[in-house]
Design an enzyme around this catalytic site. Structure first.
Site, mmCIF file in Angstrom:
data_model
loop_
_atom_site.group_PDB
_atom_site.id
_atom_site.type_symbol
_atom_site.label_atom_id
_atom_site.label_comp_id
_atom_site.label_asym_id
_atom_site.label_seq_id
_atom_site.Cartn_x
_atom_site.Cartn_y
_atom_site.Cartn_z
ATOM 1 N N ASP A 17 -33.803 -16.381 49.849
ATOM 2 C CA ASP A 17 -34.543 -15.124 49.957
ATOM 3 C C ASP A 17 -35.722 -15.243 50.927
ATOM 4 O OD1 ASP A 17 -32.745 -14.401 48.041
ATOM 5 O OD2 ASP A 17 -34.209 -13.638 46.616
ATOM 6 N N ARG A 97 -49.708 -17.243 39.665
ATOM 7 C CA ARG A 97 -49.833 -16.303 40.782
ATOM 8 C C ARG A 97 -51.238 -16.204 41.374
ATOM 9 N NH1 ARG A 97 -45.132 -17.903 40.868
ATOM 10 N NH2 ARG A 97 -43.430 -16.448 40.583
ATOM 11 N N ASP A 126 -44.612 -9.755 39.539
ATOM 12 C CA ASP A 126 -45.233 -10.659 40.505
ATOM 13 C C ASP A 126 -45.812 -9.924 41.705
ATOM 14 O OD1 ASP A 126 -44.984 -12.992 39.122
ATOM 15 O OD2 ASP A 126 -43.137 -13.637 40.094
ATOM 16 N N SER A 180 -32.017 -15.829 37.683
ATOM 17 C CA SER A 180 -33.053 -16.347 38.578
ATOM 18 C C SER A 180 -33.997 -17.243 37.794
ATOM 19 C CB SER A 180 -33.829 -15.207 39.229
ATOM 20 O OG SER A 180 -34.546 -14.475 38.253
#
Length: 408
Positions: A17, A97, A126, A180
């Site tokens: 990605d 994050r 996210d 994922s």
């Protein structure tokens, strides 16, 4: 687009990605791209990311070992708060994050970039966490979220774009990915695809970090964690750095099948999602921290902390790490930890972690007061007046109900 953006810092994993995103940014914005890959203890070899970035013509490549900073400055403050989202989730993805956002901004300043980019989709949390973090640290930076801009809205289109542009497509990416995965030193999370039906059990197919509890050792293992001011500083008497200590707790938790969670949670963007989480060392650490607080925190302070915790956890989950309200809560929480020193002994056994002993030089536990034997410090007759005063308002309410015929 090419007239306004000259240089972009991309949060880059080296996977399919973000490799596609890198090329797409170069094409769509005609801008120089800088890559940033964070080592947060995800357990993956990061040099392939460097090689892929070099192959894509990237001149400025940052691969940073942030494990100690991650645990010391992000995980540990969260542990001091006992932060748990919706009663179960230990915030493993959420807490990573803000550090990534901080480093993106730092690299943008260092390289003179005027934008940053991330690979989060438009359905998840996210994107919010990254962009709120950047906004708090440098609102002048543009944030680019390709998944909200491009038309590569399927795995087939993504792979076709990769092949057209000479981007390596791993064989396991050609089929539909079963789910994922996001990982760091605190946890592993798995979401999507085969996990989307919350009625289907998924632990056996998904868990990557922990053994099945039924396959864990048949003998329990005991460990002792030492605390100073609410932070874990030693394991079994050995002083360790934050990241090293958490790494060793992860190994212990994985061995005993500790820290598995199947959760349907409420995302900030409004939908419910189902995730499988593994937080082996974190589960041990959070249990131990609660254990040492039981001895050292005053009841009023502990109960206030418990009232504040859901607010704190929600701020972390929703991406408000750099907000003034999180910092205010952190200041109060850290103040409460001044005397949270001592050791906690834990028993690890087949998916469970139990506090079996705790000691502290700052203990508020008084055997003299709680003993069932005779003592010279507590007059049991005092309880009568205490109960009478606390019962007064209840008696008055009962009398009114009786007068009004509301006794049922």
């Amino acid at each position: 687009m090419s007239q306004t953006i000259k240089k972009i810092v991309l949060a880059y994993s080296g996977g399919l990605d973000t490799s596609v995103i890198l090329k797409w940014l170069q094409d769509a914005y005609q801008a120089e791209v800088v890559t940033f890959t964070a080592d947060l203890g995800q357990g993956e070899e990061l040099e392939p990311a460097r090689r892929k970035a070099e192959k894509a013509g990237i001149k400025d490549i940052f691969i940073d070992d942030l494990r100690e900073e991650f645990v010391r400055d992000y995980v540990y403050p969260m542990v001091r708060a006992n932060a748990v989202y919706e009663g179960q989730y230990l915030l493993g993805t959420s807490i990573a994050r803000p550090l990534i956002s901080k480093r993106l901004v730092e690299i943008a300043h260092q390289t003179g970039a005027d934008a940053v980019a991330h690979g989060a989709t438009g359905k998840g949390n996210d994107q919010v966490r990254f962009e709120l973090g950047v906004a708090a640290l440098d609102p002048s930076l543009k944030v680019i979220a390709p998944w909200r801009e491009w038309d590569l809205n399927s795995r087939t289109k993504l792979i076709a774009y990769a092949e057209e542009n000479g981007i390596e497509v791993p064989s396991d990416k050609r089929g539909e990915a079963p789910f994922s995965v996001d990982a760091n030193l605190w946890h592993t999370s798995s979401e999507g695809k085969m996990l989307e039906d919350p009625a289907e059990e998924a632990f056996n197919e998904v868990c990557l970090r922990t053994c099945h509890p039924e396959d864990a050792p048949d003998q329990p293992e005991y460990v002792t964690i030492g605390f100073e001011r609410g932070d874990a500083v030693s394991l079994n008497g050995q002083a360790l750095s934050p990241a090293t200590l958490l790494t060793q707790l992860n190994d212990l938790g994985a061995k005993h099948g500790i820290g598995r969670l199947d959760l349907v949670e409420n995302r900030f963007v409004g939908m419910k999602s189902r995730g499988i989480y593994e937080t082996p060392g974190g589960t041990i650490l959070m249990t131990a921290h609660r254990g040492i607080e039981q001895l050292t925190l005053d009841g009023g302070a502990m109960h206030l902390k418990d009232e504040l915790m859901p607010k704190y956890a929600k701020l972390v989950y929703n991406g408000f790490w750099f907000s003034p309200e999180r910092e205010m809560l952190q200041a109060a929480i850290d103040h409460s930890q001044r005397h949270v020193n001592g050791e906690v002994r834990l028993k690890l056994y087949k998916g469970n972690v139990l506090v079996v002993g705790r000691s502290s030089p700052n203990s508020l536990y008084s055997l003299e007061h709680v003993t069932f034997e005779e003592d010279d410090v507590y007059d049991q007759k005092d309880a009568e007046g205490f109960i009478r005063l606390n019962a007064l308002r209840l008696k008055l309410l009962a009398q009114r109900k009786h007068r009004l015929g509301e006794n049922d």
